[in-house]
Design an enzyme around this catalytic site. Structure first.
Site, mmCIF file in Angstrom:
data_model
loop_
_atom_site.group_PDB
_atom_site.id
_atom_site.type_symbol
_atom_site.label_atom_id
_atom_site.label_comp_id
_atom_site.label_asym_id
_atom_site.label_seq_id
_atom_site.Cartn_x
_atom_site.Cartn_y
_atom_site.Cartn_z
ATOM 1 N N CYS A 154 14.319 0.372 -0.693
ATOM 2 C CA CYS A 154 13.829 -0.301 0.527
ATOM 3 C C CYS A 154 14.657 -1.528 0.886
ATOM 4 O O CYS A 154 14.515 -2.073 1.985
ATOM 5 C CB CYS A 154 12.364 -0.682 0.369
ATOM 6 S SG CYS A 154 11.324 0.728 -0.025
ATOM 7 N N HIS A 166 10.692 -6.157 5.229
ATOM 8 C CA HIS A 166 10.478 -4.735 4.994
ATOM 9 C C HIS A 166 8.995 -4.448 5.208
ATOM 10 O O HIS A 166 8.129 -5.180 4.725
ATOM 11 C CB HIS A 166 10.914 -4.381 3.572
ATOM 12 C CG HIS A 166 10.446 -3.042 3.126
ATOM 13 N ND1 HIS A 166 10.620 -1.904 3.897
ATOM 14 C CD2 HIS A 166 9.787 -2.650 2.008
ATOM 15 C CE1 HIS A 166 10.088 -0.880 3.261
ATOM 16 N NE2 HIS A 166 9.584 -1.299 2.123
ATOM 17 N N ASN A 187 5.580 2.896 5.931
ATOM 18 C CA ASN A 187 6.714 2.346 5.180
ATOM 19 C C ASN A 187 7.863 3.351 5.227
ATOM 20 O O ASN A 187 7.796 4.404 4.598
ATOM 21 C CB ASN A 187 6.259 2.072 3.740
ATOM 22 C CG ASN A 187 7.375 1.495 2.873
ATOM 23 O OD1 ASN A 187 8.555 1.619 3.187
ATOM 24 N ND2 ASN A 187 6.982 0.885 1.768
HETATM 25 N N1 COA Z 1 -7.448 6.331 -0.721
HETATM 26 C C1 COA Z 1 -8.577 5.984 -1.327
HETATM 27 N N2 COA Z 1 -8.607 5.390 -2.549
HETATM 28 C C2 COA Z 1 -7.430 5.154 -3.130
HETATM 29 C C3 COA Z 1 -6.210 5.508 -2.549
HETATM 30 C C4 COA Z 1 -6.252 6.124 -1.280
HETATM 31 N N3 COA Z 1 -5.138 6.493 -0.641
HETATM 32 N N4 COA Z 1 -5.213 5.140 -3.371
HETATM 33 C C5 COA Z 1 -5.778 4.589 -4.442
HETATM 34 N N5 COA Z 1 -7.131 4.590 -4.294
HETATM 35 C C6 COA Z 1 -8.121 4.100 -5.203
HETATM 36 C C7 COA Z 1 -7.637 3.954 -6.625
HETATM 37 O O1 COA Z 1 -7.673 5.178 -7.304
HETATM 38 C C8 COA Z 1 -8.618 2.966 -7.186
HETATM 39 O O2 COA Z 1 -9.816 3.666 -7.526
HETATM 40 P P1 COA Z 1 -10.645 3.248 -8.842
HETATM 41 O O3 COA Z 1 -11.042 1.821 -8.623
HETATM 42 O O4 COA Z 1 -11.769 4.214 -8.783
HETATM 43 O O5 COA Z 1 -9.701 3.435 -9.980
HETATM 44 C C9 COA Z 1 -8.938 2.059 -6.001
HETATM 45 O O6 COA Z 1 -8.512 2.779 -4.844
HETATM 46 C C10 COA Z 1 -8.202 0.749 -6.048
HETATM 47 O O7 COA Z 1 -6.871 1.010 -6.420
HETATM 48 P P2 COA Z 1 -5.824 -0.147 -6.533
HETATM 49 O O8 COA Z 1 -4.528 0.426 -7.002
HETATM 50 O O9 COA Z 1 -6.424 -1.288 -7.298
HETATM 51 O O10 COA Z 1 -5.718 -0.553 -5.014
HETATM 52 P P3 COA Z 1 -4.908 -1.724 -4.401
HETATM 53 O O11 COA Z 1 -5.786 -2.660 -3.695
HETATM 54 O O12 COA Z 1 -3.916 -2.287 -5.397
HETATM 55 O O13 COA Z 1 -4.077 -0.961 -3.288
HETATM 56 C C11 COA Z 1 -1.868 -0.134 -2.883
HETATM 57 C C12 COA Z 1 -3.166 0.052 -3.643
HETATM 58 C C13 COA Z 1 -0.912 0.953 -3.287
HETATM 59 C C14 COA Z 1 -2.153 -0.070 -1.393
HETATM 60 C C15 COA Z 1 -1.315 -1.540 -3.220
HETATM 61 O O14 COA Z 1 -1.241 -1.706 -4.613
HETATM 62 C C16 COA Z 1 0.029 -1.764 -2.645
HETATM 63 O O15 COA Z 1 0.176 -1.856 -1.447
HETATM 64 N N6 COA Z 1 1.054 -1.926 -3.481
HETATM 65 C C17 COA Z 1 2.404 -2.082 -3.006
HETATM 66 C C18 COA Z 1 2.946 -0.742 -2.609
HETATM 67 C C19 COA Z 1 4.181 -0.856 -1.797
HETATM 68 O O16 COA Z 1 4.240 -1.603 -0.879
HETATM 69 N N7 COA Z 1 5.177 -0.086 -2.187
HETATM 70 C C20 COA Z 1 6.417 -0.032 -1.545
HETATM 71 C C21 COA Z 1 7.217 -1.223 -1.849
HETATM 72 S S1 COA Z 1 8.772 -1.020 -1.207
#
Ligand code: COA
Length: 326
Positions: free
Chosen positions: A111, A253, A283
């Site tokens: 990215c 980004h 993204n």
């Molecule tokens: N829909 C519904 N629930 C989802 C889900 C989805 N698409 N993806 C994950 N969950 C669930 C998880 O399984 C978890 O369930 P649990 O509590 O029963 O285990 C719950 O949601 C919370 O998961 P968590 O990982 O703590 O969520 P979060 O608030 O950290 O959000 C992301 C997840 C991926 C959105 C977040 O971590 C994020 O944005 N990270 C950066 C990713 C990114 O930008 N990547 C590219 C960088 S270049």
């Protein structure tokens, strides 16, 4: 000699996929995706290749700059989803555009790829190696997504953006800084083909996890991103006459609105100065910053003379910022 961005363009697949559609693909909800990421819809390929999108964005950037393809000395394509390992996407784009004089190569920095590409092209222009370069960020990430993995498939999308860089005596690209942390390789990864050949017994090859699909530790990426955006912007402003108060725009980004909110508050900057199109684009990795710039230009938001900070971050882990006078 400096370099400046003289043209911008972008291209998106025709098909728009709303969050609600993904409710039929994995266990997720429109509300979860909006609240946790800021994404409402994205463009996904139904046949457009990385090369198609890259060439279309490149053509638009050339028209915007008012230069002909044969005037290009260099094409750099930042991508992690090329159509072929060989030839490079940049060579395929060269053919599409008819940019016969250009040297061509691809660059892999996930990215952060567009900012890395801009930095390389800027350095080559400063060194006098080339005068006009086309830097493209292009991805069809939908091909490397495991469509049963709800933690990644709701986030990533397809598209391409491009910028023409030209040599100038004026102020243009003021400063670029780049960084990487290979120790964190497993946080965000897509492994390539396993190591296999006739010398390695069947089953003994070094199988890579993920089977060619993207694997992400979302929370760790989140923590890394919120820290690195502020650090990278501060580092880039160092040794320049400028501070955060001089920036007309920050174009980060487009990964997650919460990451952008957090970075703005850490930098004590007005959130309105951060351009965000994540809601409609998702993204698109290396393509996200040049798509954003091209859309800003179309909307009349990006004007000559403005000082803009571009900041990329992602797999590698990698990061980089470019301070640009438009
Ligand atoms: N829909 C519904 N629930 C989802 C889900 C989805 N698409 N993806 C994950 N969950 C669930 C998880 O399984 C978890 O369930 P649990 O509590 O029963 O285990 C719950 O949601 C919370 O998961 P968590 O990982 O703590 O969520 P979060 O608030 O950290 O959000 C992301 C997840 C991926 C959105 C977040 O971590 C994020 O944005 N990270 C950066 C990713 C990114 O930008 N990547 C590219 C960088 S270049």
């Amino acid at each position: 000699m400096n370099s400046k961005i003289s043209g911008l363009g972008h291209a998106l697949p025709a098909r728009i996929v709303e969050n609600r559609e993904l409710e039929d693909v994995v266990e997720t909800s429109d509300q979860w995706i909006r609240e946790r990421t800021g994404i409402e819809r994205r463009h996904l390929s139904t046949g457009e290749t990385t090369t198609d999108l890259a060439a279309q964005a490149g053509r638009m950037a050339l028209a915007d700059a008012g230069i002909l393809p044969e005037q290009l000395d260099l094409i750099v394509v930042a991508t992690m989803t090329p159509d072929s390992f060989m030839p490079a996407t940049a060579c395929l784009v060269q053919k599409e555009l008819g940019a016969d004089r250009a040297a061509c190569f691809d660059l892999s920095a996930a990215c952060s790829g567009f900012v890395y590409g801009l930095s390389v092209a800027d350095s080559m222009i400063r060194a006098g190696t080339v005068r006009r370069a086309l830097v493209i960020g292009a991805e069809t990430l939908s091909r490397m997504i495991d469509w049963t993995d709800r933690t990644t498939c709701v986030i990533f999308a397809d598209g391409a953006g491009a910028a023409v860089l030209e040599a100038t005596e004026e102020e243009g690209i003021v400063r670029c800084t780049l960084g990487a942390s290979g120790d964190d390789e497993n946080i965000l990864t897509t492994r390539a083909l396993p190591l296999r050949n006739y010398l390695i017994p069947e089953g003994a090859g070094r199988e890579m996890p993920g089977n060619g699909y993207m694997v992400m530790d979302g929370q760790t990426v989140f923590r890394f991103s919120t820290r690195v955006v502020g650090d990278s912007i501060r580092q880039t402003l160092e040794d320049t006459p400028y501070g955060t108060g001089d920036l007309d725009w920050v174009v980060p980004h487009q990964a997650n609105t919460r990451i952008i909110d957090y970075a703005a508050s850490r930098l004590k900057m007005d959130r309105e100065k951060f351009f965000v199109n994540l809601k409609n684009r998702g993204n698109t990795s290396a393509a996200s910053i040049p798509i954003a710039l091209s859309e800003m230009r179309q909307e009349g938001l990006l004007r000559p003379g403005q000082l803009v900070m571009l900041t990329g971050f992602g797999g590698g882990l990698t990061w980089g910022s470019a301070l640009v006078r438009f």
